[in-house]
Each structure stands twice: as structure tokens, then as C-alpha cells.
Design a protein around this motif. Structure first.
Motif, mmCIF file in Angstrom:
data_model
loop_
_atom_site.group_PDB
_atom_site.id
_atom_site.type_symbol
_atom_site.label_atom_id
_atom_site.label_comp_id
_atom_site.label_asym_id
_atom_site.label_seq_id
_atom_site.Cartn_x
_atom_site.Cartn_y
_atom_site.Cartn_z
ATOM 1 N N GLY A 1 11.435 0.166 0.546
ATOM 2 C CA GLY A 1 12.465 -0.718 1.095
ATOM 3 C C GLY A 1 13.150 -0.085 2.285
ATOM 4 O O GLY A 1 13.371 -0.731 3.312
ATOM 5 N N LEU A 2 13.449 1.216 2.163
ATOM 6 C CA LEU A 2 14.111 1.909 3.277
ATOM 7 C C LEU A 2 13.199 2.016 4.496
ATOM 8 O O LEU A 2 13.645 1.869 5.634
ATOM 9 N N ILE A 3 11.901 2.254 4.231
ATOM 10 C CA ILE A 3 10.953 2.258 5.355
ATOM 11 C C ILE A 3 10.975 0.888 6.026
ATOM 12 O O ILE A 3 10.956 0.762 7.255
ATOM 13 N N GLY A 4 11.039 -0.156 5.188
ATOM 14 C CA GLY A 4 11.136 -1.510 5.725
ATOM 15 C C GLY A 4 12.358 -1.681 6.607
ATOM 16 O O GLY A 4 12.296 -2.311 7.659
ATOM 17 N N VAL A 5 13.464 -1.095 6.175
ATOM 18 C CA VAL A 5 14.695 -1.186 6.966
ATOM 19 C C VAL A 5 14.498 -0.529 8.328
ATOM 20 O O VAL A 5 14.886 -1.072 9.368
ATOM 21 N N ILE A 6 13.843 0.647 8.324
ATOM 22 C CA ILE A 6 13.584 1.324 9.603
ATOM 23 C C ILE A 6 12.741 0.426 10.505
ATOM 24 O O ILE A 6 13.032 0.244 11.690
ATOM 25 N N VAL A 7 11.699 -0.159 9.921
ATOM 26 C CA VAL A 7 10.827 -1.031 10.713
ATOM 27 C C VAL A 7 11.616 -2.220 11.253
ATOM 28 O O VAL A 7 11.515 -2.587 12.428
ATOM 29 N N GLU A 8 12.451 -2.785 10.395
ATOM 30 C CA GLU A 8 13.215 -3.964 10.820
ATOM 31 C C GLU A 8 14.130 -3.620 11.988
ATOM 32 O O GLU A 8 14.196 -4.345 12.979
ATOM 33 N N ILE A 9 14.828 -2.491 11.855
ATOM 34 C CA ILE A 9 15.800 -2.134 12.884
ATOM 35 C C ILE A 9 15.119 -1.731 14.191
ATOM 36 O O ILE A 9 15.522 -2.149 15.271
ATOM 37 N N CYS A 10 14.046 -0.955 14.082
ATOM 38 C CA CYS A 10 13.421 -0.438 15.305
ATOM 39 C C CYS A 10 12.486 -1.448 15.957
ATOM 40 O O CYS A 10 12.381 -1.502 17.176
ATOM 41 N N GLY B 1 12.756 -7.461 0.317
ATOM 42 C CA GLY B 1 11.361 -7.915 0.356
ATOM 43 C C GLY B 1 10.394 -6.747 0.332
ATOM 44 O O GLY B 1 9.413 -6.744 -0.425
ATOM 45 N N CYS B 2 10.665 -5.730 1.135
ATOM 46 C CA CYS B 2 9.766 -4.578 1.204
ATOM 47 C C CYS B 2 9.834 -3.768 -0.083
ATOM 48 O O CYS B 2 8.814 -3.249 -0.565
ATOM 49 N N ALA B 3 11.040 -3.663 -0.661
ATOM 50 C CA ALA B 3 11.165 -2.939 -1.920
ATOM 51 C C ALA B 3 10.328 -3.615 -2.999
ATOM 52 O O ALA B 3 9.664 -2.945 -3.800
ATOM 53 N N LEU B 4 10.338 -4.939 -3.000
ATOM 54 C CA LEU B 4 9.518 -5.662 -3.979
ATOM 55 C C LEU B 4 8.040 -5.367 -3.770
ATOM 56 O O LEU B 4 7.279 -5.165 -4.731
ATOM 57 N N ALA B 5 7.628 -5.345 -2.501
ATOM 58 C CA ALA B 5 6.230 -5.027 -2.203
ATOM 59 C C ALA B 5 5.898 -3.624 -2.688
ATOM 60 O O ALA B 5 4.850 -3.389 -3.300
ATOM 61 N N GLY B 6 6.803 -2.665 -2.407
ATOM 62 C CA GLY B 6 6.587 -1.295 -2.833
ATOM 63 C C GLY B 6 6.508 -1.185 -4.343
ATOM 64 O O GLY B 6 5.640 -0.503 -4.901
ATOM 65 N N LEU B 7 7.404 -1.891 -4.990
ATOM 66 C CA LEU B 7 7.410 -1.925 -6.451
ATOM 67 C C LEU B 7 6.075 -2.437 -6.978
ATOM 68 O O LEU B 7 5.478 -1.868 -7.894
ATOM 69 N N MET C 1 0.835 -1.204 0.000
ATOM 70 C CA MET C 1 0.000 0.000 0.000
ATOM 71 C C MET C 1 0.873 1.258 0.000
ATOM 72 O O MET C 1 0.617 2.201 -0.763
ATOM 73 N N LEU C 2 1.904 1.256 0.822
ATOM 74 C CA LEU C 2 2.811 2.404 0.861
ATOM 75 C C LEU C 2 3.433 2.636 -0.511
ATOM 76 O O LEU C 2 3.574 3.783 -0.958
ATOM 77 N N GLY C 3 3.809 1.533 -1.180
ATOM 78 C CA GLY C 3 4.387 1.652 -2.515
ATOM 79 C C GLY C 3 3.454 2.400 -3.449
ATOM 80 O O GLY C 3 3.867 3.287 -4.210
ATOM 81 N N ALA C 4 2.163 2.077 -3.367
ATOM 82 C CA ALA C 4 1.181 2.740 -4.224
ATOM 83 C C ALA C 4 1.096 4.231 -3.906
ATOM 84 O O ALA C 4 1.125 5.082 -4.797
ATOM 85 N N TYR C 5 1.006 4.564 -2.605
ATOM 86 C CA TYR C 5 0.859 5.965 -2.235
ATOM 87 C C TYR C 5 2.114 6.775 -2.562
ATOM 88 O O TYR C 5 2.041 7.869 -3.118
ATOM 89 N N VAL C 6 3.262 6.203 -2.203
ATOM 90 C CA VAL C 6 4.509 6.919 -2.472
ATOM 91 C C VAL C 6 4.681 7.106 -3.981
ATOM 92 O O VAL C 6 5.017 8.189 -4.460
#
Lengths: 620, 267
Positions: free
Chosen positions: A75-84, A199-205, A44-49
Motif C-alpha cells: 500500500g505504501l509503495i502504491g502511495v509513492i507511485v500515486e504521488i510521484c 486499493g494497493c494494500a488489498l492487492a498486496g494482501l 506480485m509485489l505483495g507475494a514477493y514482499v
């Protein structure tokens, strides 16, 4: 013939986004063993962004650049989520992380609402690909053809990355044995983060690339999640060719379903999944999961024993307080307490199966909603009195659980979870699309309790007796030989089979028992609300119960209802605010990080520390 | 004496590899029979077929004359066969005594019972069994905190719970300290003598094998190459060749000439 071909092409085009999202989910699961519920949210984020970027960036280069950029940003948002969010809980018991990802869903939903508003966004058409091509006299959008052409390239690039590069070797190695990969000197944290990014970048794509076809809306996350799960499971966890093939099958099936069997489009997907899994329990290209490859995570589960006198007195006092609600509280408090009690029984029934049996079901709402609909249908079509309907509700739910359990228990682990989800969705789509009987989206209404139980107070006491009785029964079952045998089958199926226990059968009985108990809760629910709607069978309802069980504490006996009561109470309070999902999501993530053993597990530790409970530490 | 277990032409192939190749033997009542062989000889494969974990590609297994090939482990267990695993399998969320109680509950066919408290059922009998293996003082400990040697002893108590006629033990002393090994095998030998149980076990520790086994069978590359008393096996040139001359180069035609006269030792 032309129409047929055109539809086939539409299906193939739709498969593109689905494949990208599904392969991302599959990658993340393979390496990190996290079932990422939030994967739909990244889509969903991929679509909005992507939408926002397309407004800014001009022309054809801008359009495709926006899609690519959207993938990277997500993907970068995913990285933030993963780390935090995820890093602090990798050491928590298996599957606990999915609770955190559920929190992420809620947070992303509200953040998206804040930033982009509630209106559905219409995706821009692709510059240069706005027209249609006539193939055998049928119009086929150019963009569809572009998608059909692009997807194999994405698939090929992904395949190349995984099969031919050093990173790919690491990813594949980690999928098989991540401990060993760590032992060989690979920095696991960054490998996990990297995979999460991919994985998240693929979803965003996937989300961005489907913009010209589907636009962006706030329901996208849950809508795609089911299809993605189905695709991953049909294709086989961790298999890229499998994901592609399954995405094509499902998309094509959907397109044909819409034109030829509009009543059953939703059902069709799940029927296919169930059929595939009956013949290939690990998907088309999947391999059997090797049990015990991860070793023990977290502390070992403690032996159980019936509650001591002090705890019993505490519970009794709590029950007395509960019983005083109609005297002390308002009418509203009665209704709220009834709701919470019903939810607690529902959660406790899942907790029994999940905690004692190790059977992680993603579709327990099938039996809650199932019981509710059994009662509602009986009242609507057969004028059944409340008392009888309440008895038949668990019977119906239990019967459904017998059938569903028989199929689902052929698989194990995450495939089992996905199969239960599929059956819950199957029931949901049946109810949703079979409007003549079930009322469809409008639900069934005017289902009121018998005259004697029609006041809120009486119904509250009825619910109190049934729910507390049910929860105590489930608790006692855990202490009985049956509960022990179920735990034995979970702890060591090998030893259990070698001592005469038919492990699959005992799990089957437990599945049916838990289903029937959820059916009781469902029956009560209908009469407390006077109506029932398909959302009682929805994926979100199943997730609610699952989250609650994990939040309460899987490795405890009271995790189910304690989690249920806390969650429902907090939710009731928070839903008064505008951005309650954000608050609830953050709260869930907070609990996950601060109390990885769940509420009850952490309370028990606290109780032991202050000396209220006897410590279970070995005294030798 | 009558044969409790008869194995006829048992075979199992994994692809082109014959892990167990035409193995036949029998086990008399009250006998303690050892199955030895180098790593990869097919001992565990053989065991898993006897207990039903693995389907043979050929051959028959009879228990007291009744064919049990192809039955599931739980069915074979019901017929009076107990087993312990090479890598222990216990219920880590239960206490020590509950592990034994679970077996007793299953033996009395009460696993579907929902009424009684499981931890109260057959506790006295379970404690007696734990006492047999010297674990009574640890009865209420959490199984997950036990030392490995204790887990092995617990498994033996669990396997004895349904009063088996036949006991199958796959490397019962693997992972134990030397003194513990001797003690456990002595215990097993006592149980065999006192209760008339028959026992088949595999073992890598030759001290243990030669000290306690009534009879020894040697498996190499899936084939049974020797079957006899302790002394016969000790002096069997083929066995010496397998253990000391290196199984890879084994060729019966060459004979045992030149092998050093060491008789026992850790394989």
C-alpha cells in the motif's frame, strides 16, 4: 459427490485472493477514474514482499503478520507511485493515466527481477495449517478452509469501511461526483492517495495470502490482471458484493474447467463474461455510467484540417528518406524499418477508432493477431499464395470485428474497453488451447512470402507502400463525412442522434474498419516473420498499441503512427540492455508527465511557438 | 390550416409521479406555439417524448397524421422535425460551420461516404444558414470557444439545416442575456413567418413568450390547464394562480380571489 465438494471448496479458496485484488482495482477506478494496469504488479509485489517477510518472521504469528505487513508495505509503495507518477497527470485527458500505470508495470517488473531474481519462489506453508482435512473422503488442505473463512471477513470489513464510516462516505461520494466532493472542502489529493493506498494494500494482501498455494513468479502480474478485469466487469464496477460473487464464480469455474474441460479453461472465463454482459451490460451489480459527469478535462480538441503544404513537404521528404533505407542502410535496418512500419499501421488503426470515435479498445490485438492467423492458417492448410492471403487477412479480421463490435458496442466506456479485452483474450485462448489446428504455443511456422517478395528489400518496399497507404487512408477517412460523423457521435451522441446519425451503427462500422486495417498489418507481419505465435493476440500486444496511441497523442491526427514509430525504435534500442523494462518504463512515465498531450500534441505546440505552424488560436 | 403536430392523451409516469398526464393539443402549420409552466411542470419530459428521446407510457404523437410515437430521435428527424436542446449540444471538436455541414451531410445521407473531404461539402449552404442566424462572421471559429448565446444560435442553424416542417425548441433562450433573448425569439418568429415552419417552444421568460407566441399552452404538474391566445392566457385566473399564487397550494375550487393583478413577469 465428495470430489465435487472438494473442488467447490478449492474454487472458493481461490476466490479469496482474486476478490481482494479485484475490489482494490474497483475502488481505485471508482474514485480516481484510473484504470490501474499496474494492479497486477502490486499483487506480485505483495507475494514477493510477503515471501521475504515470512523468511524472517517466525511461527504462526509471523506468518499472518507477514501477510498483513506485506499488504501495508505494498500500500505504501502504491502511495509513492500515486504521488510521484499519477498526481502530476490527473489533469491530463481521461484515460491518459493508464499509460503511466503501464510504465509502472515495466518498472516494477525489472525491480522485482533485480531484487528477487528470475527464479520462481515456492511459497512457505502456513504454520499450523499444513495438513489436510478429509471431507467425504476427499483431501482438502487446511489452508484452503482458512482462506474460505477469512475472505468473508475481509469482505465484511471492507463493506463496513465503505458503507458505515465517514471515510467510506467520502469514497462513495467521490465515486459519484468528485468535483462536488472537492467543492465541499474535502482534500481530494489525500482522498485519492488514501484510496490508492487501500486499493494497493488489498492487492498486496491478495498476493501474500495466496503464497502457500501459488508462490511467487514474475508472470503473476499479467496473469492475474485479466482475471481481475473479468471479475470487476462481471461483478460491476464499484460493487463489492459483485466483485465477491464474480470472484467466486470465476474461481469455481476455473477449478471445474480444469477437471472436466481442460481444453477450454481459459475460454470459459471469457464466455461467462460475455454472456453476463450481453444480458447485463454493466455487470451483475453495476450501475450505468453517467456520461459527462467529469466535465471537460484538458484543452478541448481542435478542429481538424488537411495538412498544409509545409507539412506535406515534410512528410514527403520523410518518405523519400524512408525509401532510401535499403540503399543507405544495412539489411538489419531494412528488417527493423519493416517491423516499425507494420506496427505503425496497427497503431494508426487503433488511433482512428480511439481518437476519432472515442472508442477505447483494450483488445485491438485481436484483429492484428487475428489477421496474422487468418493468413497463416490459409497458407498452412490451403497453400494460399501470399497475395491472396494478404487480402483475406483483413477480410477475416474485419469480419471478426463486425461480430465482436456488435457485442462490445452494447456497452460503453470502461465496460466497452473490458469487453474488447475479453474478446481478444477469448481469441488468444482459442488459438492457444486449440493446438491441433493452430499449433498452440508452438505457433505456425514456415509462412514465407511469394518468390518475388522474398528478399528483405522487396518486402520492405511492399510494407512501405501498404503501410503508408493504409495510414494515409485512415487519415483521409478522418477528414471524410464518415470520420466527421464518427466524431459527431463522440462529441455529442445526443445531437448526433437528433440529426439522423445512427451513432451505434457508425461506431460499429468504424470498429470493423479499424479491425480490417489492423488485419492488413497482421497479414504483413506473418510474411515478414515467416511465423506467428499466440503472443500476437496477447493482452500485452493490445496494451502496446494503446500505450503508443496515447503517447503519440490521442487528440491529434498523427498520434498513432508517430507514437508507434518512436516506441518501436526506442524499444528496439533499449532491449539490448539487461534492464530495458526499467528504462522503458521510466521513459514512458517521463513522457507522460512532461508531455501530457502526447508527442505530436507537444510538437505541435512547439511548432506553433517557433512559427513553423500556424497557431490555431482564435484570432478574434 | 392543417395540423402539423397532433398530440393525443400523451402521458409519462416515473414511478408514481405522473410527469406528463393526459396531454392533448395540436399545432397548425406556420404557428408559433409556446408551452409554459413552472419548474417541474413536465415541459422537458413532454418535449423529449415528442422527439423520441423518451418513450411515453401512453398516448399518441402524430406528425402530419402519421404516428411517430416510439420512433427513435433520428427517425423523427428524418421525417422533418428539427430540435434545439435546453442545454446546448454541439460538436466541440469542429468549427462552427462544420457543425452545420454535419447536419447537411446527414440530411443528404452521406455520412458513410469516405471519399470527399467533409469540410468542403455543402459549405455554401451552411454559410447561408449561419447567415440567417447572424453567425456567418464566426463560421470558422472553433466551436469550443463560442459564447453560450452563440451556441444557442448555432444550434438553431443546425436545426434548420434539413428544412424542417416542425421545429421543437426546448428553452431556446435559457442562459442568454436579455437583449439576446429578444433577438433570438424575433429571429425564430421571422423564420416561422418566412419559411412556413411550425414551431413549438418552451420558455421561462414571459416577455419573450407574450411578445412572440401565436398561442400559449400552460402545463402544471403534468396537466394542461390552459390553451389559448396571448390575451386569454394573460387573463386566465388559473394561470395567474399557478404563476403567482404558488403551484403547491393550487386548488381550482378556491378560485383566484385575492391574487394581485400582475399579468406578466419572470417565472
Amino acid at each position: 459427490m465428495g470430489l465435487f465438494l472438494a473442488q467447490l471448496l478449492t474454487g472458493l479458496a481461490n476466490a479469496g485472493a482474486l476478490f481482494m485484488v479485484a475490489s482494490g482495482l474497483s475502488l481505485i477506478f471508482g474514485v480516481t477514474r484510473i484504470v490501474n494496469f499496474a494492479h497486477g504488479s502490486f499483487y506480485m509485489l505483495g507475494a514477493y514482499v510477503g515471501y521475504t517477510l515470512m523468511q524472517v518472521l517466525p511461527g504462526m504469528v509471523g506468518f499472518w503478520g507477514a501477510i498483513l505487513l506485506a499488504g501495508i508495505i505494498v500500500g505504501l509503495i502504491g502511495v509513492i507511485v500515486e504521488i510521484c507518477v499519477l498526481r502530476p497527470v490527473y489533469s491530463a485527458p481521461e484515460l491518459f493515466q493508464l499509460v503511466a500505470t503501464f510504465g509502472v508495470i515495466l518498472v516494477i517488473q525489472d525491480l522485482t527481477l533485480m531484487i528477487w531474481g528470475a527464479e520462481d519462489l515456492l511459497g512457505p506453508r502456513a504454520p499450523g495449517l499444513k495438513g489436510v482435512v478429509r471431507i467425504l473422503d476427499e483431501p482438502v488442505p487446511q489452508y484452503d478452509l482458512a482462506l474460505i473463512a477469512i475472505t468473508p471477513f475481509v469482505a465484511f470489513a471492507l463493506w463496513y469501511l465503505i458503507s458505515k464510516t465517514r471515510v467510506g462516505i467520502l469514497v462513495r461520494a467521490a465515486t459519484q461526483d468528485r468535483e462536488m466532493v472537492g467543492a465541499l472542502g474535502v482534500n481530494q489529493s489525500w482522498l485519492f492517495t488514501g484510496v490508492f493506498f487501500l486499493g494497493c494494500a488489498l492487492a498486496g494482501l491478495g498476493g501474500a495470502v495466496q503464497l502457500p498455494k501459488g508462490g511467487a513468479d514474475l508472470l503473476m502480474d499479467f496473469n492475474i490482471l485479466t482475471s481481475v478485469f473479468v471479475v470487476v466487469v462481471i461483478g460491476g464496477m464499484g460493487s463489492l458484493p459483485g466483485a465477491y460473487l464474480a470472484a467466486v464464480i470465476i474461481s469455481v469455474l476455473n477449478v471445474f474447467g480444469v477437471s472436466y474441460m481442460p481444453q477450454s479453461t481459459l475460454v470459459l472465463m471469457f464466455v461467462v463474461m460475455v454472456v453476463v454482459l450481453i444480458f447485463r451490460p454493466f455487470g451483475l451489480f453495476g450501475k450505468e455510467e453517467v456520461a459527462g459527469e467529469h466535465g471537460q478535462v484538458g484543452e478541448p480538441e481542435r478542429p481538424i484540417k488537411p495538412a498544409g503544404l509545409r507539412v506535406r513537404m515534410l512528410v514527403l521528404a520523410g518518405l523519400v528518406l524512408l525509401g532510401l533505407i535499403p540503399v543507405l542502410g544495412s539489411n538489419f535496418a531494412e528488417v527493423l524499418a519493416t517491423d516499425i512500419l507494420i506496427f505503425c499501421l496497427f497503431a494508426a488503426s487503433l488511433h482512428f477508432m480511439l481518437g476519432q470515435g472515442g472508442l477505447v479498445s483494450f483488445g485491438h490485438a485481436a484483429f492484428f493477431g487475428g489477421g496474422a492467423y487468418v493468413a497463416a492458417l490459409l497458407v498452412t492448410y490451403a497453400d494460399t499464395p501470399m497475395e491472396l492471403a494478404m487480402v483475406l487477412a483483413p477480410l477475416g479480421a474485419g469480419l471478426a470485428a463486425v461480430v465482436i463490435g456488435w457485442v462490445c458496442l452494447r456497452s460503453t466506456g470502461v465496460y466497452f474497453a473490458m469487453l474488447t479485452l475479453a474478446f481478444a483474450q477469448l481469441l488468444w485462448s482459442l488459438v492457444f488451447q486449440w493446438g491441433d489446428i493452430t499449433g498452440g504455443d508452438d505457433g505456425l511456422v514456415n509462412i514465407w512470402p511469394s518468390a518475388w517478395a522474398s528478399s528483405n528489400t522487396v518486402f520492405f518496399y511492399l510494407a512501405l507502400v501498404i503501410c503508408v497507404g493504409g495510414i494515409l487512408l485512415l487519415r483521409h477517412a478522418a477528414h471524410s463525412p464518415f470520420g466527421y460523423a464518427l466524431r459527431a457521435a463522440r462529441d455529442s451522441a445526443r445531437q448526433a442522434e437528433a440529426m439522423g446519425i445512427h451513432t451505434k451503427r457508425i461506431q460499429w462500422v468504424a470498429f470493423a474498419f479499424a479491425g480490417a486495417m489492423a488485419g492488413i498489418a497482421g497479414g504483413l507481419f506473418v510474411f515478414s516473420k515467416g511465423s506467428v505465435f499466440p503472443n500476437e493476440l496477447e493482452i500485452a500486444r493490445s496494451f502496446d498499441a494503446l500505450i503508443v496511441v496515447f503517447l503519440g497523442g490521442v487528440k491529434t491526427l498523427s498520434g498513432g503512427w508517430v507514437g508507434g514509430a518512436s516506441f518501436e525504435a526506442v524499444k528496439d534500442y533499449l532491449t539490448r540492455f539487461e534492464y530495458w523494462r526499467l528504462a522503458l518504463g521510466l521513459l514512458i512515465i517521463g513522457v507522460v508527465i512532461l508531455a501530457p498531450e502526447g508527442i505530436v500534441g507537444s510538437l505541435r505546440k512547439l511548432g506553433e511557438r517557433i512559427g513553423f505552424l500556424n497557431a490555431a488560436e482564435d484570432k478574434r | 390550416m392543417s395540423a402539423v403536430l397532433t398530440v393525443e392523451h400523451l402521458s409519462r409516469a416515473f414511478g408514481a409521479i405522473k410527469a406528463v398526464d393526459d396531454v392533448s393539443f395540436s399545432l397548425e402549420q406556420g404557428e408559433l406555439l409556446a408551452l409554459i409552466g413552472p419548474n417541474g411542470a413536465g415541459k422537458s419530459t413532454c418535449f423529449n417524448m415528442l422527439m423520441g428521446q423518451l418513450k411515453p407510457t401512453g398516448g399518441l404523437v402524430r406528425l402530419n397524421g402519421e404516428k411517430i410515437t416510439g420512433l427513435a430521435p433520428r427517425q423523427i428527424w428524418r421525417k422533418g422535425v428539427g430540435r434545439t436542446f435546453q442545454i446546448t449540444a454541439t460538436y466541440s471538436s469542429m468549427t462552427v460551420v462544420e457543425n452545420v455541414q454535419m447536419s447537411l451531410i446527414s440530411h443528404h445521407r452521406r455520412i458513410y461516404s469516405m471519399l470527399p473531404y467533409a469540410h468542403r461539402l455543402y459549405r455554401a449552404r451552411a454559410l447561408a444558414l449561419l447567415d440567417t442566424v447572424g453567425m456567418a462572421d464566426q463560421a470558422d471559429r472553433h466551436c469550443a470557444v463560442l459564447a453560450y448565446g452563440d451556441l444557442k444560435r448555432l444550434e438553431l442553424a443546425v436545426a434548420l439545416a434539413h428544412e424542417p416542417k416542425l421545429l421543437l425548441m426546448d428553452e431556446p433562450t435559457a442562459g442568454m442575456a436579455p437583449r439576446e433573448r429578444i433577438a433570438l425569439m424575433q429571429l425564430t418568429a421571422d423564420i416561422v413567418r418566412d419559411q412556413g415552419v411550425s414551431c413549438l417552444f418552451t420558455e421561462h421568460d414571459m416577455d419573450v413568450v407574450f411578445a412572440h407566441a401565436h398561442r400559449i399552452m400552460v402545463l402544471n404538474r403534468g396537466q394542461l390547464i390552459a390553451n389559448g391566445t396571448v390575451d386569454e392566457i394573460r387573463n386566465n385566473p388559473q394561470v395567474q394562480e399557478v404563476y403567482l399564487g404558488g403551484g403547491m397550494l393550487f386548488n381550482p375550487a378556491d378560485g383566484p380571489a385575492g391574487t394581485p393583478e400582475r399579468e406578466t413577469g419572470h417565472a
